[in-house]
Design a protein around this motif. Structure first.
Motif, short mmCIF file in Angstrom:
data_model
loop_
_atom_site.label_atom_id
_atom_site.label_comp_id
_atom_site.label_asym_id
_atom_site.label_seq_id
_atom_site.Cartn_x
_atom_site.Cartn_y
_atom_site.Cartn_z
N UNK A 126 163.51 -1.41 73.37
CA UNK A 126 162.88 -0.91 72.49
C UNK A 126 162.33 -1.10 71.28
N UNK A 127 161.80 -0.55 70.47
CA UNK A 127 161.15 -0.66 69.04
C UNK A 127 161.48 0.92 68.19
N UNK A 128 161.45 1.06 67.19
CA UNK A 128 161.62 2.37 66.47
C UNK A 128 160.45 2.65 65.86
N UNK A 129 160.08 3.99 66.03
CA UNK A 129 159.27 5.02 64.90
C UNK A 129 159.79 6.03 64.33
N UNK A 130 159.52 6.44 62.91
CA UNK A 130 160.12 7.01 62.09
C UNK A 130 159.35 7.28 61.36
N UNK A 131 159.26 9.02 60.91
CA UNK A 131 158.59 10.01 59.84
C UNK A 131 159.61 10.80 59.57
N UNK A 132 159.10 11.09 58.33
CA UNK A 132 159.68 12.18 57.63
C UNK A 132 160.40 13.64 58.31
N UNK B 289 163.55 9.73 63.95
CA UNK B 289 163.66 8.96 65.14
C UNK B 289 162.98 8.99 65.72
N UNK B 290 162.04 8.14 67.06
CA UNK B 290 162.32 7.96 68.71
C UNK B 290 162.23 6.65 68.71
N UNK B 291 162.32 6.79 69.85
CA UNK B 291 162.58 4.74 70.18
C UNK B 291 160.64 4.30 71.06
N UNK C 29 157.28 7.94 49.94
CA UNK C 29 156.64 7.79 50.73
C UNK C 29 155.84 9.89 50.90
N UNK C 30 154.82 10.19 51.91
CA UNK C 30 154.81 11.34 52.44
C UNK C 30 154.89 11.73 52.97
N UNK C 31 154.58 13.26 53.39
CA UNK C 31 155.08 14.01 54.53
C UNK C 31 154.44 13.28 55.63
N UNK C 32 152.79 12.53 56.02
CA UNK C 32 153.07 11.89 57.08
C UNK C 32 152.92 10.01 57.17
N UNK C 33 154.21 10.23 56.27
CA UNK C 33 153.88 8.80 56.55
C UNK C 33 154.74 8.19 57.86
N UNK C 34 154.23 7.15 58.43
CA UNK C 34 155.31 6.18 59.49
C UNK C 34 155.73 5.03 59.43
N UNK C 35 157.06 5.29 59.43
CA UNK C 35 158.02 3.47 59.63
C UNK C 35 158.01 3.26 61.11
N UNK C 36 158.10 1.67 61.21
CA UNK C 36 158.02 1.18 62.29
C UNK C 36 158.78 0.22 62.13
N UNK C 37 159.80 0.26 62.73
CA UNK C 37 160.29 -1.66 63.42
C UNK C 37 161.44 -2.08 64.06
N UNK C 38 161.83 -3.03 63.86
CA UNK C 38 161.73 -3.54 65.78
C UNK C 38 163.01 -3.48 66.23
N UNK C 39 164.45 -2.91 64.83
CA UNK C 39 165.82 -2.50 65.18
C UNK C 39 165.94 -1.11 65.76
#
Length: 249
Positions: free
Chosen positions: A240-246, A229-231, A203-213
């Protein structure tokens, strides 16, 4: 083939939005939420990531999406659909899907599997571009209907925890990660610290990870692996779902 599992298919299971999922005997759970497979793929992975803005960015480098857990194909296809529906897309797209069930890939590529029976014709046509090019790789090429750009959809067969993480053909890193294997309880190796560290390396510094968990173990393992991470408030039955960044250094 090492790292490849045998899947047993059962009849399609309807979800609340009219789409179908499938129950996995091996994992003892369905591939998608009963709230709606179409709904979750489009609302979470496409809308919440704002990936369509990247499609219109004018970048000379393809947008790269890592699809962790091809499953029934919903997330990859929702991504390709969003790209194809851009009125004048200004970039190319590369989607890499990871999957351990060969029969599932073959069924998806046929366009005739039980869960595809009410899919848009466009989605079925995307699937039928898939061709096996080696023992563990399928490739599909989709041309944008209104522009000169292409989407390359690569599916990699095998146990992703024991293989090198694929990289974009451009030589860069992934811009978006759709983290959607089976649940942490049923498939813990795809949600542990080692796996999230592996994803961070691609991943790069701007990558977004999205997940249902949003489970505690997922949040903890993301945190110790260098992700913040943030909800995300989910408008359906799930809160809620979840989003994460580096995490910045």
């Amino acid at each position: 083939m090492i790292g490849v599992e045998k899947v047993v298919f059962f009849k399609a299971v309807p979800t609340d939005d009219g789409s179908y999922t499938v129950y996995s005997q091996q994992r003892d759970e369905c591939y998608h939420s009963i709230s709606g497979a179409f709904y979750e793929a489009r609302r979470l992975y496409i809308d919440e990531s704002k990936v369509s803005e990247a499609f219109a960015s004018g970048s000379a480098v393809p947008v790269g999406v890592l699809d962790v857990g091809l499953g029934l194909g919903y997330n990859a296809l929702a991504t390709i659909e969003a790209w194809a529906h851009m009125p004048a897309v200004c970039c190319e797209l590369e989607v890499a899907s990871l999957e351990c069930y060969v029969e599932l890939i073959e069924a998806l590529a046929s366009g005739e599997s039980s869960w595809q029976k009410n899919w848009p014709a466009e989605w079925v046509n995307f699937c039928r571009t898939l061709k096996q090019v080696s023992g563990n790789k399928w490739v599909g090429e989709i041309k944008h209907p209104q522009a000169s750009h292409c989407c390359n959809w690569n599916i990699y067969l095998g146990d992703a925890t024991k293989q090198y993480l694929p990289r974009p053909a451009s030589g860069g890193k992934w811009d978006y990660i759709w983290q959607d294997p089976f649940s942490p309880k049923k498939n813990p190796d795809m949600w542990n610290e080692n796996w999230f560290s592996k994803l961070r390396g691609g991943s790069s510094p701007s990558t977004q990870l999205l997940t249902y968990s949003c489970s505690r173990v997922v949040k903890d393992n993301l945190s110790v692996s260098g992700w913040d991470w943030s909800l995300i408030k989910a408008p359906g039955k799930k809160k809620n779902w979840l989003k994460a960044v580096i995490r910045p250094d």
